[in-house]
Design an enzyme around this catalytic site. Structure first.
Site, PDB file in Angstrom:
ATOM      1  N   CYS A   2      -3.876  -4.281  -6.607  1.00 44.38           N
ATOM      2  CA  CYS A   2      -3.843  -3.615  -7.907  1.00 44.38           C
ATOM      3  C   CYS A   2      -2.422  -3.154  -8.217  1.00 44.38           C
ATOM      4  CB  CYS A   2      -4.758  -2.400  -7.882  1.00 44.38           C
ATOM      5  SG  CYS A   2      -6.427  -2.784  -7.394  1.00 44.38           S
ATOM      6  N   ARG A  27       1.227 -10.460  -8.324  1.00 40.01           N
ATOM      7  CA  ARG A  27       0.462  -9.911  -7.197  1.00 40.01           C
ATOM      8  C   ARG A  27      -0.998 -10.313  -7.246  1.00 40.01           C
ATOM      9  NH1 ARG A  27       2.841  -4.537  -5.658  1.00 40.01           N
ATOM     10  NH2 ARG A  27       0.723  -3.857  -5.357  1.00 40.01           N
ATOM     11  N   TRP A  79      -7.366  -5.565  -8.791  1.00 42.88           N
ATOM     12  CA  TRP A  79      -7.767  -6.615  -7.865  1.00 42.88           C
ATOM     13  C   TRP A  79      -8.999  -6.064  -7.183  1.00 42.88           C
ATOM     14  CZ3 TRP A  79      -7.983  -8.427  -2.726  1.00 42.88           C
ATOM     15  CH2 TRP A  79      -7.896  -9.820  -2.597  1.00 42.88           C
ATOM     16  N   ASN A 105      -5.123   2.858  -7.107  1.00 44.89           N
ATOM     17  CA  ASN A 105      -5.071   1.804  -6.080  1.00 44.89           C
ATOM     18  C   ASN A 105      -5.550   2.434  -4.787  1.00 44.89           C
ATOM     19  OD1 ASN A 105      -3.872   0.172  -7.951  1.00 44.89           O
ATOM     20  ND2 ASN A 105      -1.842   0.114  -6.978  1.00 44.89           N
ATOM     21  N   GLY A 106      -6.342   1.697  -4.007  1.00 45.17           N
ATOM     22  CA  GLY A 106      -6.798   2.215  -2.714  1.00 45.17           C
ATOM     23  C   GLY A 106      -8.310   2.214  -2.639  1.00 45.17           C
ATOM     24  N   GLU A 486      -3.115 -22.636  15.114  1.00 39.10           N
ATOM     25  CA  GLU A 486      -2.626 -21.936  13.912  1.00 39.10           C
ATOM     26  C   GLU A 486      -1.099 -21.911  13.873  1.00 39.10           C
ATOM     27  OE1 GLU A 486      -3.748 -21.177  11.224  1.00 39.10           O
ATOM     28  OE2 GLU A 486      -2.297 -19.767  10.378  1.00 39.10           O
ATOM     29  N   LYS A 490       1.234 -23.493  10.890  1.00 42.95           N
ATOM     30  CA  LYS A 490       2.287 -22.763  10.157  1.00 42.95           C
ATOM     31  C   LYS A 490       3.594 -23.548  10.161  1.00 42.95           C
ATOM     32  CE  LYS A 490       0.398 -20.394   8.177  1.00 42.95           C
ATOM     33  NZ  LYS A 490      -0.968 -20.639   8.408  1.00 42.95           N
ATOM     34  N   GLU A 493       3.329 -26.731   7.918  1.00 38.45           N
ATOM     35  CA  GLU A 493       3.191 -26.644   6.459  1.00 38.45           C
ATOM     36  C   GLU A 493       4.399 -26.039   5.768  1.00 38.45           C
ATOM     37  OE1 GLU A 493      -0.072 -24.322   5.008  1.00 38.45           O
ATOM     38  OE2 GLU A 493      -0.061 -23.028   6.740  1.00 38.45           O
ATOM     39  N   HIS A 509      -3.867 -35.278  29.550  1.00 40.36           N
ATOM     40  CA  HIS A 509      -4.777 -36.407  29.269  1.00 40.36           C
ATOM     41  C   HIS A 509      -4.230 -37.298  28.161  1.00 40.36           C
ATOM     42  CE1 HIS A 509      -7.815 -34.769  31.941  1.00 40.36           C
ATOM     43  NE2 HIS A 509      -7.543 -33.582  31.435  1.00 40.36           N
ATOM     44  N   LYS A 608      -2.563 -23.294  -2.890  1.00 40.87           N
ATOM     45  CA  LYS A 608      -3.042 -22.068  -2.237  1.00 40.87           C
ATOM     46  C   LYS A 608      -4.558 -22.120  -2.033  1.00 40.87           C
ATOM     47  CE  LYS A 608      -2.975 -18.125  -0.318  1.00 40.87           C
ATOM     48  NZ  LYS A 608      -2.528 -18.085   1.104  1.00 40.87           N
TER      49      LYS A 608
HETATM   50  C1  AGP Z   1      -3.220 -22.204   5.668  1.00 40.72           C
HETATM   51  O1  AGP Z   1      -1.891 -21.709   5.763  1.00 40.72           O
HETATM   52  C2  AGP Z   1      -3.401 -23.089   4.468  1.00 40.72           C
HETATM   53  N1  AGP Z   1      -2.972 -22.465   3.287  1.00 40.72           N
HETATM   54  C3  AGP Z   1      -4.813 -23.690   4.412  1.00 40.72           C
HETATM   55  O2  AGP Z   1      -5.090 -24.272   5.668  1.00 40.72           O
HETATM   56  C4  AGP Z   1      -5.958 -22.685   4.109  1.00 40.72           C
HETATM   57  O3  AGP Z   1      -6.162 -21.839   5.202  1.00 40.72           O
HETATM   58  C5  AGP Z   1      -7.231 -23.523   3.859  1.00 40.72           C
HETATM   59  O4  AGP Z   1      -7.017 -24.325   2.715  1.00 40.72           O
HETATM   60  C6  AGP Z   1      -8.468 -22.633   3.638  1.00 40.72           C
HETATM   61  O5  AGP Z   1      -8.265 -21.825   2.522  1.00 40.72           O
HETATM   62  P1  AGP Z   1      -9.296 -20.609   2.265  1.00 40.72           P
HETATM   63  O6  AGP Z   1      -9.161 -19.662   3.422  1.00 40.72           O
HETATM   64  O7  AGP Z   1      -8.869 -19.991   0.970  1.00 40.72           O
HETATM   65  O8  AGP Z   1     -10.676 -21.210   2.204  1.00 40.72           O
END
Ligand code: AGP
Length: 613
Positions: A2, A27, A79, A105-106, A486, A490, A493, A509, A608
């Site tokens: 927010c 934001r 938000w 906010n909060g 993970e 990172k 990507e 293996h 995103k």
């Molecule tokens: C992760 O850094 C990516 N942006 C991507 O793997 C993301 O986690 C995936 O598309 C799932 O998105 P969501 O959590 O919004 O469902």
């Protein structure tokens, strides 16, 4: 997250407030509103959707505002946390007497009890939000002094607030307060501004005062009086901002991703807030809408998710099986939806999704629902499609995640999964002592994450040493195996380096054939179960002349003697190690990508939220 903007001074505040809201749009929000005092009336206009929708509504409902003497007002972008995105739930909220307008906010953790008290005392409510309680509480406490009324109201609040208040009672006075949600005061000439984020006001003044927790400021056009919640005057310095507006949106960070990495102590704190039951030594997750008896009947858990959220689910798999003894599996959501999964009445499906809009995960939710499964989602965006269609679940309260590469969502997802596992486990064999030990450590998570963030410079040096590699391996075992996946994601990507996450035991293996001096290996060697085996894997990599970077528990000389470089992680249990360790890998990937000049917040080819199959 927010956004708050407030103004008092010689300008017509409507334009200033709308301009401030527009500077907070990055934001993420779902509704916006404004309230001003003009000609002894309190005018409030709010609307679901973008600021432009609000602006249009103001033009329609209050066409004469440019000529009006509106010199004090507050505005908000919401938000949603409590109560779905809607006009009635958006801010400002006005108390039932119509004298006080607030934006907040909060989270007010004790809002239900306060709401009942206020209703018993004749106040009425319109929204589903916790914030509206504050407006009526101020009204209840008012006896001629708006500052004292606000302080008295806030002393009753359990939770967090960034708050701005205007009133008909003192129409030249703006009150702001903060606890756990930022408020900054912009110092002007014959005018003063307030905001939750410098970006909203830096165009008007670069002289700002950052309020501390439990500070309350009384502000007029030419006066700023700051006291604490007990009405004791406090001295706060005026800081000079040298940021550009663009930098201000990132609060001084170079990228949203870096900002979001560094705000994880607060984000995880918000994800945990109000969710630990100290009395019964369990978790409070009312959004699950499951009784303890219903929980005891769940005999299988199936997580469906994608990408980072799937990696979080893989950590959750360990939690649910280790702590609650519930057979658990994790499926890539696209696979789940097409393979005709076996789902029984006592199967709990947990879709995990930051955006709540990922097409494959949404399809998995629908597939599970069609088979009569119980579905409890873990989402960050309130009112998102997956959250709504799941019908029950837990929100992260992590705030909007702007950077495409998910960071704070992962740490909050894993934190919430640990709370869920403890909650299920306490309906089974997890005793109070062991549950308390876990929950006590969970409460330390913000500090543990801060300890890693404090080593950012060391991590940057190591990242830049290896940043020119074209290939990377990340290896881990047990609770840290999903973190290896993970960490590799990172790096892939945002730096475009080909990085593979592998189970450490799997290397020999086949993949070990790829190891050579120009292929570094990131080995997750924290001092938790499985460390001795990972030491052997490090030896295997060294024997093939691959340089090894190891995450290691602070002070671990054994790992330090083996690895070429070490990234130190504070001592912690296997349960929280994934959350604490991933922060280091996020920073590592960030600094490599920055060194390579990559577009970090919006990497090529990525979105995103993947709302297509
Ligand atoms: C992760 O850094 C990516 N942006 C991507 O793997 C993301 O986690 C995936 O598309 C799932 O998105 P969501 O959590 O919004 O469902």
């Amino acid at each position: 997250m927010c956004g708050i903007v407030g103004y008092v001074g010689n300008r017509n505040c409507v334009a200033t407030l709308l301009d401030g809201l527009k500077r907070l749009e990055y934001r993420g929000y779902d509704s916006a509103g404004i309230a001003v005092v003009e000609d002894s009336s309190l005018h409030c206009i709010k609307e679901c959707g973008k600021v432009s929708v609000l602006e249009k509504k103001i033009g329609e409902e209050w066409p004469l505002w440019p000529e009006k003497a509106c010199h004090i007002g507050i505005a908000h972008t919401r938000w949603a946390t409590h109560g779905a995105p809607s006009c009635i739930n958006s801010h400002p909220h006005i108390d039932s007497s119509g004298r006080f307008a607030i934006v907040h906010n909060g989270i007010v953790e004790n809002y239900a009890a306060l709401k009942r008290h206020l209703i018993d005392h004749g106040h009425t409510f319109n929204s589903e939000t916790d914030s509206e309680v504050i407006a009526n509480l101020i009204s209840e406490c008012y006896n001629g002094d708006i500052f004292a009324a606000t302080a008295a109201a806030l002393r009753q609040i359990v939770g967090t607030f960034g708050l701005a208040v205007i009133s008909l009672e003192q129409p030249d006075t703006l009150i702001v307060a903060r606890r756990g949600s930022p408020i900054v005061v912009g110092v002007g000439n014959s005018e003063n501004l307030v905001a939750s984020d410098i970006a909203a006001i830096v165009a008007y003044t670069k002289r700002v005062i950052f309020l501390n927790d439990d500070d309350i400021a009384l502000i007029t056009a030419d006066r700023i009086d700051i006291r604490n919640i007990d009405n004791v005057p406090v001295a706060r310095e005026i800081a000079k901002i040298d940021w550009s507006i663009d930098a201000a949106e990132k609060q001084g960070y170079e990228h949203f991703m870096l900002k979001e990495i560094f705000e994880q102590p607060e984000a995880v704190g918000n994800a945990l807030r109000g969710r630990i039951d100290e009395q019964n030594i369990t978790a409070i997750l009312s959004g699950l809408s499951m009784t303890p008896r219903e929980m005891t009947q769940i005999n299988r858990i199936l997580v469906a998710a994608c990408g980072t959220s799937m990696h979080a689910g893989m950590v959750g798999d360990f939690f649910f099986e280790d702590l609650a003894g519930i057979p658990t599996s994790v499926e890539q959501a696209a696979e789940f939806r097409y393979r005709n999964p076996i789902i029984e009445p006592n199967t709990l499906i947990i879709p995990i999704s930051q955006s709540g809009e990922t097409a494959d995960t949404l399809a998995a939710v629908r597939e599970a629902a069609n088979k009569g499964a119980t579905v409890a989602a873990i989402c960050n965006v309130v009112g998102s499609t997956i959250a709504r269609e799941s019908g029950r679940g837990v929100y992260l309260h992590a705030g909007p995640e702007i950077g495409v590469a998910s960071t704070k969502a992962f740490t909050c997802q894993v934190s919430v999964l640990l709370l869920m596992a403890v909650k299920f486990a306490r309906t089974r064999r997890l005793d109070r002592e062991n549950a308390k030990a876990i929950l006590d450590e969970v409460k330390q998570l913000p500090e543990l994450i801060r300890a890693v963030l404090a080593m950012a410079e060391n991590i940057r040096v190591v990242a830049e040493k290896y940043g020119s590699a074209d290939n990377f391996f990340y290896i881990g075992r047990g609770y840290l195996y999903p973190v290896a996946l993970e960490g590799a994601l990172k790096l892939k990507e945002i730096s475009y380096i080909h990085a593979e996450g592998y189970h450490a035991a799997e290397l020999k293996h086949g993949p070990i054939a790829l190891l050579e001096p120009k292929v570094p290996v990131m080995a997750l060697a924290n001092d938790i179960p499985g460390k001795d085996k990972i030491l052997a894997n490090i030896q295997e990599c060294k024997a093939r002349k691959s340089p090894v970077i190891a995450t290691a528990t602070v002070g671990d000389k054994e790992v330090e003697s083996l690895a070429d470089d070490v990234i130190w992680i504070p001592a912690c249990s296997k349960y929280v190690a994934p959350i604490v360790t991933v922060v280091a890998l996020q920073l590592f990937a960030y600094y490599v990508a920055r060194m390579r000049g990559c577009e970090i917040d919006q990497p090529r080819n990525l979105a995103k939220s993947v709302t297509v199959e």
